[in-house]
Design a protein around this motif. Sequence first.
Motif: not given
Length: 136
Positions: A52-70
């Motif tokens: 399991a991975f839990h990631v956090k970010m600010r400045g994302a354009r939407g859910a896809q950006d944080v999904t890509d980070y994960a």
Amino acid sequence: MIRFALITVAGLSAACTAQDEVSRAALARAPAPAGASYEGIETRLLDNDLVAFHVKMRGARGAQDVTDYAECAAAQYTLIRGFGFARHLRTKTAEVSGLWQADAIYTISAAIPAGLRTIDAEVTVENCKSNGIPTV
């Protein structure tokens, strides 16, 4: 003539290998958004091959950006554990006051796993680096 065309299209579709699907998914990743702040990655080993991975970010354009980070985190972790491939099981995303979070679960393996949502960890990590998305 139409029957031949349909058979040809079906044959070409079947010729796509799992590796082709893996490579296409890695290449589809968008570059990191300008001004994004990657706030960290938490990794939990749930079983020998389940992570399991839990990631956090600010400045994302939407859910896809944080999904890509994960996914980038999952790819790097896969390599760290000595495996070459991962399969995405699920990702939940949420945004509160500009902080995007993703909770993602992947299986990791030495061989390409069954399923459509597989990633080649080495290709994905390289793609993440070239797009400015950090990994573990």
